[in-house]
Design an enzyme around this catalytic site. Structure first.
Site, PDB file in Angstrom:
ATOM      1  N   GLU A   1      40.933  40.116  42.302  1.00  0.00           N
ATOM      2  CA  GLU A   1      40.642  40.263  40.870  1.00  0.00           C
ATOM      3  C   GLU A   1      40.133  41.668  40.623  1.00  0.00           C
ATOM      4  O   GLU A   1      39.423  42.224  41.467  1.00  0.00           O
ATOM      5  CB  GLU A   1      39.530  39.279  40.439  1.00  0.00           C
ATOM      6  CG  GLU A   1      40.026  37.909  40.091  1.00  0.00           C
ATOM      7  CD  GLU A   1      38.897  36.985  39.633  1.00  0.00           C
ATOM      8  OE1 GLU A   1      37.749  37.436  39.480  1.00  0.00           O
ATOM      9  OE2 GLU A   1      39.190  35.797  39.443  1.00  0.00           O
TER      10      GLU A   1
ATOM     11  N   ARG B   1      29.664  19.355  38.313  1.00  0.00           N
ATOM     12  CA  ARG B   1      28.422  18.606  38.550  1.00  0.00           C
ATOM     13  C   ARG B   1      27.468  18.840  37.372  1.00  0.00           C
ATOM     14  O   ARG B   1      27.721  19.692  36.528  1.00  0.00           O
ATOM     15  CB  ARG B   1      27.755  19.130  39.819  1.00  0.00           C
ATOM     16  CG  ARG B   1      27.429  20.617  39.693  1.00  0.00           C
ATOM     17  CD  ARG B   1      26.546  21.174  40.791  1.00  0.00           C
ATOM     18  NE  ARG B   1      26.114  22.524  40.462  1.00  0.00           N
ATOM     19  CZ  ARG B   1      26.787  23.627  40.707  1.00  0.00           C
ATOM     20  NH1 ARG B   1      27.968  23.565  41.293  1.00  0.00           N
ATOM     21  NH2 ARG B   1      26.314  24.801  40.349  1.00  0.00           N
TER      22      ARG B   1
HETATM   23  C1  MV4 Z   1      33.217  38.601  39.527  1.00  0.00           C
HETATM   24  C2  MV4 Z   1      32.411  39.716  39.233  1.00  0.00           C
HETATM   25  C3  MV4 Z   1      33.036  40.833  38.753  1.00  0.00           C
HETATM   26  N1  MV4 Z   1      34.378  40.859  38.616  1.00  0.00           N
HETATM   27  N2  MV4 Z   1      34.546  38.664  39.362  1.00  0.00           N
HETATM   28  C4  MV4 Z   1      29.778  35.898  41.383  1.00  0.00           C
HETATM   29  C5  MV4 Z   1      29.637  34.415  41.325  1.00  0.00           C
HETATM   30  C6  MV4 Z   1      31.012  33.904  41.182  1.00  0.00           C
HETATM   31  N3  MV4 Z   1      31.030  32.746  40.324  1.00  0.00           N
HETATM   32  C7  MV4 Z   1      31.798  35.041  40.631  1.00  0.00           C
HETATM   33  N4  MV4 Z   1      30.956  36.198  40.682  1.00  0.00           N
HETATM   34  C8  MV4 Z   1      31.377  37.375  40.205  1.00  0.00           C
HETATM   35  N5  MV4 Z   1      32.697  37.466  39.995  1.00  0.00           N
HETATM   36  C9  MV4 Z   1      35.101  39.780  38.922  1.00  0.00           C
HETATM   37  N6  MV4 Z   1      36.424  39.844  38.803  1.00  0.00           N
HETATM   38  C10 MV4 Z   1      31.052  39.622  39.420  1.00  0.00           C
HETATM   39  C11 MV4 Z   1      30.525  38.461  39.924  1.00  0.00           C
HETATM   40  C12 MV4 Z   1      29.109  38.465  40.081  1.00  0.00           C
HETATM   41  C13 MV4 Z   1      28.298  37.633  39.362  1.00  0.00           C
HETATM   42  C14 MV4 Z   1      28.815  36.701  38.474  1.00  0.00           C
HETATM   43  C15 MV4 Z   1      27.983  35.868  37.771  1.00  0.00           C
HETATM   44  C16 MV4 Z   1      26.621  35.962  37.948  1.00  0.00           C
HETATM   45  C17 MV4 Z   1      26.097  36.846  38.816  1.00  0.00           C
HETATM   46  C18 MV4 Z   1      26.914  37.693  39.540  1.00  0.00           C
HETATM   47  C19 MV4 Z   1      26.358  38.609  40.429  1.00  0.00           C
HETATM   48  C20 MV4 Z   1      27.163  39.429  41.139  1.00  0.00           C
HETATM   49  C21 MV4 Z   1      28.543  39.354  40.976  1.00  0.00           C
END
Ligand code: MV4
Length: 496
Positions: A199, A291
């Protein structure tokens, strides 16, 4: 459904049992040897010890839990969060045993457990997603083609991961091959599945999730959003509803997408659809959690619904008793997770005894916890000891109320995230609602906690006054004991 087993521990076990009791449903607790004295064990109508402290020998033993359920004659099992809650095999085994799993179908859990299957399902409904791949990466050549379109940085994610597990950032083309190799081998050893996908990396996103409820008759509604950006190492620390950056139009658009994601897997029960939101308020579907979530109370406080009761009613086959138009946001709620962690020392887990444990009270304050004063916090499980939630008619009222409650929450013997919460709620960026998932990295240092703490001298003075007053009452009672019992007039007047 007149008796359910709660396959969980701590605050969430207690929270589920309270709703069951209000519905006239009996409860069975299962507990580990470390949890004998816990409030959820005492609260349950019946309780069965299922093994030693480590969860692999107790709370994760699906077959043993189902055996207890049969023996006790329950007709439903609520899995809470964590442990077996998103285990499709367990959900199926419960159903096969003729017991109702209080959650979605095993098939829906299975689809959403695979991030790639989830994206493929969501794509059919045109739900926006971060540019990248929707199938497992097959070759480096394919990866090179994809990054030509997305540009760098990118993220490599494990299909079987989720919640931040198995993610790798790649900043330059020369790292790509090596990082894919590492990601695949890591995914294989962690999840037994080496499927990974790419991604585009969204920097500084906000993490916003939509609560959905679906019944088994094809109805599905969204219960608005929760803002969960304040997290550390993928552990959320502060959550609120609604989000201060979401407009009514975006709320509706995200809500409809969340319902589409749920429909894509014929979802029923309570679920959460996670989105990333960028600075321009574009939103992208990430994954769906099948959940009840830790932070569900903020949604309950702004909608007036009891999500556990709704889960039980849905599991019983009832139709939702309201439609989307009936749902309105009432006020604002903010939750602080109180974890046995030392925020001044890199949030390292702290263990020990709750020497002093006095909860805050008052209008608009909710405490969901699972321990009592004098108890040890076991090392075997999640370090969260309590959730402190404040409701207010406005965000500012909820914020001030939560700060007040933090100041009145007395926890001694264990380091907690209370001082962190006290600091965070007073940051200009928090007050303005102008923050993203980098909030803690950007603003927090251990020295942040040295200012603005509740005045320790004032706390000492209040405690001293309290002790003095208690002693004084004891003295008065002793003195009254010397007055002849016939002298009830005197007695009444001394006691007032
Ligand atoms: C991402 C992102 C940036 N770009 N995807 C972290 C948890 C998981 N559910 C997906 N996550 C992320 N995916 C893309 N394409 C950044 C994160 C992320 C993040 C997301 C939600 C809450 C906290 C986070 C902390 C670091 C990275």
């Amino acid at each position: 459904m007149n008796k359910i087993l709660v396959a969980n521990r701590g605050e969430i076990a207690l929270r589920i049992m309270r709703s069951a009791r209000e519905m006239g449903i009996k409860t069975v607790a299962v507990y580990s040897e470390a949890d004998r004295t816990m409030p959820f064990v005492q609260y349950a109508d019946e309780a069965v010890c299922i093994g030693p402290a480590p969860s692999s020998q107790s709370y994760l033993l699906g077959e043993k839990i189902i055996a207890v359920a049969k023996e006790k004659g329950v007709n439903g099992i609520h899995p809470g969060y964590g442990f077996l809650s998103e285990n499709a095999r367990f959900a199926q085994q419960v159903a096969d045993a003729g017991i109702t799993f209080i959650g979605p179908s095993a098939a829906a859990i299975e689809i959403m457990g695979s991030k790639l299957a989830a994206k493929q399902a969501a794509q059919k409904f045109g739900v926006p997603m971060v540019p990248g791949t929707e199938t497992p990466l097959r070759s480096i050549a394919e990866a090179n083609e994809v990054v030509k379109k997305t540009g760098f940085p990118i993220l490599i994610k494990a299909s079987a991961g989720g919640g931040g597990k198995g993610m790798r950032v790649v900043n330059t083309p020369d790292e790509l091959e090596e990082q894919i190799r590492l990601a695949k081998s890591e995914a294989l050893s962690a999840f037994g599945d080496d499927a990974v996908f790419i991604e585009k990396y969204v920097s500084s996103p906000k993490h916003i999730e939509i609560q959905v409820l679906g019944d088994q008759h094809g109805h599905c509604v969204y219960l608005f959003e929760r803002e969960c950006s304040i997290q550390r190492r993928h552990q959320k620390l502060i959550e609120e509803a609604p989000s201060s950056c979401i407009t009514p139009d975006i709320r509706e658009a995200m809500g409809k997408c969340a319902v589409d994601v749920a429909r894509a897997c014929n979802y029923y029960g309570a679920g959460t659809v996670e989105f990333l939101v960028d600075e321009q308020l574009n939103f992208y579907f990430l994954e769906m959690n099948t959940r009840l979530q830790v932070e569900h109370p903020v949604t309950e406080l702004i909608t007036g619904l009891d999500l556990v009761k709704e889960q039980i009613k849905i599991a019983r086959g009832e139709q939702l008793s309201f439609s989307q138009e009936d749902l309105k946001i009432n006020g604002h709620a903010i939750e602080l997770r109180i974890c046995a962690e030392d925020p001044a020392n890199n949030f390292l887990p702290d263990t020990g005894k709750l020497e002093t444990y006095i909860r805050p009270q008052g209008y608009g304050i909710r405490v969901d916890d699972g321990y009592e004063q004098g108890m040890d916090i076991p090392i075997y499980y999640d370090p969260m000891i309590s959730k402190l939630i404040a409701w207010g008619s406005t965000r500012e009222e909820a914020r001030h109320r939560l700060i007040r409650a933090i100041e009145e929450y007395l926890v001694k013997g264990i380091k907690t995230t209370l001082p962190f919460g006290h600091w965070a709620l007073q940051q200009p960026a928090f007050i303005e609602g102008n923050f993203d998932t980098n909030f803690i990295n950007k603003y927090f240092t251990p020295s942040s906690l040295h200012t603005n703490l509740p005045d320790i001298n004032q706390v000492a003075a209040l405690l001293a006054a309290y002790v003095w007053q208690q002693n004084n009452l004891n003295l008065q009672e002793a003195a009254i004991g010397t007055i002849p019992s016939s002298s009830s007039w005197k007695k009444r007047n001394m006691l007032r």
